[in-house]
Design a protein around this motif. Structure first.
Motif, PDB file in Angstrom:
ATOM      1  N   LEU A  96       0.818  -1.206   0.000  1.00 35.11           N
ATOM      2  CA  LEU A  96       0.000   0.000   0.000  1.00 35.11           C
ATOM      3  C   LEU A  96       0.856   1.262   0.000  1.00 35.11           C
ATOM      4  CD1 LEU A  96      -2.548  -1.107   2.752  1.00 35.11           C
ATOM      5  CD2 LEU A  96      -2.790  -1.332   0.268  1.00 35.11           C
ATOM      6  N   LYS A  98       0.988   5.146   0.802  1.00 34.26           N
ATOM      7  CA  LYS A  98       0.282   5.975   1.786  1.00 34.26           C
ATOM      8  C   LYS A  98       0.635   7.446   1.555  1.00 34.26           C
ATOM      9  CE  LYS A  98       0.350   4.285   6.037  1.00 34.26           C
ATOM     10  NZ  LYS A  98       0.890   3.690   7.297  1.00 34.26           N
ATOM     11  N   ALA A 113      -3.627   3.114  -0.872  1.00 32.53           N
ATOM     12  CA  ALA A 113      -4.170   2.282  -1.942  1.00 32.53           C
ATOM     13  C   ALA A 113      -3.032   1.440  -2.519  1.00 32.53           C
ATOM     14  CB  ALA A 113      -4.797   3.137  -3.039  1.00 32.53           C
ATOM     15  N   TYR A 116      -2.966  -6.298  -3.608  1.00 34.68           N
ATOM     16  CA  TYR A 116      -2.721  -7.336  -2.614  1.00 34.68           C
ATOM     17  C   TYR A 116      -2.758  -8.698  -3.306  1.00 34.68           C
ATOM     18  CZ  TYR A 116      -7.612  -8.831  -2.560  1.00 34.68           C
ATOM     19  OH  TYR A 116      -8.847  -9.326  -2.922  1.00 34.68           O
ATOM     20  N   MET A 148      -6.637  -2.803  -2.767  1.00 34.94           N
ATOM     21  CA  MET A 148      -7.051  -2.415  -1.420  1.00 34.94           C
ATOM     22  C   MET A 148      -7.011  -0.898  -1.308  1.00 34.94           C
ATOM     23  SD  MET A 148      -5.558  -3.757   2.252  1.00 34.94           S
ATOM     24  CE  MET A 148      -6.049  -5.456   1.901  1.00 34.94           C
ATOM     25  N   PHE A 149      -8.054  -0.333  -0.723  1.00 30.58           N
ATOM     26  CA  PHE A 149      -8.144   1.105  -0.505  1.00 30.58           C
ATOM     27  C   PHE A 149      -8.474   1.345   0.965  1.00 30.58           C
ATOM     28  CE2 PHE A 149      -9.946  -0.181  -4.560  1.00 30.58           C
ATOM     29  CZ  PHE A 149      -9.204   0.544  -5.482  1.00 30.58           C
ATOM     30  N   GLY A 150      -8.087   2.512   1.449  1.00 32.92           N
ATOM     31  CA  GLY A 150      -8.443   2.779   2.835  1.00 32.92           C
ATOM     32  C   GLY A 150      -8.010   4.151   3.308  1.00 32.92           C
ATOM     33  N   GLN A 165      -7.156   1.923  11.031  1.00 31.78           N
ATOM     34  CA  GLN A 165      -7.415   1.992   9.597  1.00 31.78           C
ATOM     35  C   GLN A 165      -8.745   1.330   9.249  1.00 31.78           C
ATOM     36  OE1 GLN A 165      -3.959  -0.042   8.055  1.00 31.78           O
ATOM     37  NE2 GLN A 165      -2.784   1.851   7.836  1.00 31.78           N
ATOM     38  N   ARG A 167     -10.359  -0.269   5.800  1.00 30.96           N
ATOM     39  CA  ARG A 167      -9.859  -0.695   4.488  1.00 30.96           C
ATOM     40  C   ARG A 167     -10.941  -1.487   3.746  1.00 30.96           C
ATOM     41  NH1 ARG A 167      -4.109  -3.054   6.678  1.00 30.96           N
ATOM     42  NH2 ARG A 167      -5.379  -4.925   6.908  1.00 30.96           N
ATOM     43  N   TYR A 168     -10.827  -1.466   2.430  1.00 27.66           N
ATOM     44  CA  TYR A 168     -11.700  -2.290   1.594  1.00 27.66           C
ATOM     45  C   TYR A 168     -10.838  -3.050   0.602  1.00 27.66           C
ATOM     46  CZ  TYR A 168     -15.304  -3.832  -1.634  1.00 27.66           C
ATOM     47  OH  TYR A 168     -16.133  -4.605  -2.417  1.00 27.66           O
ATOM     48  N   ALA A 169     -10.972  -4.380   0.608  1.00 29.75           N
ATOM     49  CA  ALA A 169     -10.248  -5.244  -0.322  1.00 29.75           C
ATOM     50  C   ALA A 169     -11.212  -5.670  -1.422  1.00 29.75           C
ATOM     51  CB  ALA A 169      -9.694  -6.468   0.404  1.00 29.75           C
ATOM     52  N   TRP A 199     -14.667  -5.491   3.804  1.00 31.69           N
ATOM     53  CA  TRP A 199     -14.404  -4.297   4.611  1.00 31.69           C
ATOM     54  C   TRP A 199     -13.687  -4.717   5.888  1.00 31.69           C
ATOM     55  CZ3 TRP A 199     -15.359   0.511   2.811  1.00 31.69           C
ATOM     56  CH2 TRP A 199     -16.278   0.664   1.758  1.00 31.69           C
TER      57      TRP A 199
END
Length: 207
Positions: A96, A98, A113, A116, A148-150, A165, A167-169, A199
């Motif tokens: 990720l 950052k 983002a 993964y 992955m975003f978060g 954190q 996060r969404y995978a 999530w």
């Protein structure tokens, strides 16, 4: 395929151990997953599961950008309406980028983002077909790739570095290698189009 995924996972673990020595921060993270399938053509419900692992943070305090990776044991899957649960366990390795929205302050909020890879360890179900459990291990893809975003924040609590954190995978590959066609009454259910959508809310301790 199983041997190839095992070799790839072994190489990643070796690289992870070598990289750990270069990290600015090493931490332990754990939290909750809200896991489900997307693109399924049948009714599903989210499963509340867990995730835990080790994080490596390459983020100098005077820099606006950083990099985070790690290795996590994470539980995924879904609940199939009026049928049962699919329980899928993985080792997940994110990479990720950052971007920090504050400098060396008590709170350092950031967005992140990146890709993964997740390596399947186990696939079980409590779905009962003709008096036996539905066996899905051979049909589950060995390696899941996704994005992955978060967003999150780093902070200090009584002198200990911590992070929180969300996060969404988003899976980019199908959960299954192929449709499950050899189980009566389920040949039209589990196709090769389902993808993971997970999530996560993760709390970390840094050392």
């Amino acid at each position: 395929m199983k041997k190839l995924s095992t070799l790839l996972l072994s190489c990643l673990i070796a690289g992870f151990l070598a990289t750990a020595a270069q990290a600015q921060m090493v931490g332990i993270k754990g939290g909750l997953n809200l896991a489900d399938f997307v693109n399924a053509d049948y009714d599903t419900d989210s499963r509340v599961t867990g995730t835990v692992g080790i994080s490596l943070d390459f983020a100098p305090t005077n820099s606006a950008v950083g990099l985070e990776t790690g290795a996590y044991y994470t539980r995924r899957g879904t609940e199939v309406a009026d049928a049962g649960e699919l329980n899928l366990d993985y080792i997940e390795v994110p990479l990720l980028a950052k971007v920090y929205m504050a400098g060396d302050n008590p709170l350092r909020p950031h967005i992140m983002a990146g890709p993964y890879a997740a390596f399947n360890l186990d696939a079980t179900t409590d779905i009962d077909v003709a008096g036996t459990e539905l066996d899905i291990q051979d049909e589950v893809r060995d390696v899941d790739f996704g994005l992955m975003f978060g967003l999150g924040t780093d902070f200090n609590l009584q002198g200990m570095g911590m992070s929180l954190q969300a996060r969404y995978a988003m899976g980019l590959t199908s959960v299954f290698d192929e449709a499950i066609e050899d189980i009566e009454d389920f040949q039209e259910t589990f196709e090769d189009s389902e993808r993971h959508g997970v999530w996560s809310l993760v709390l970390g301790f840094k050392f």
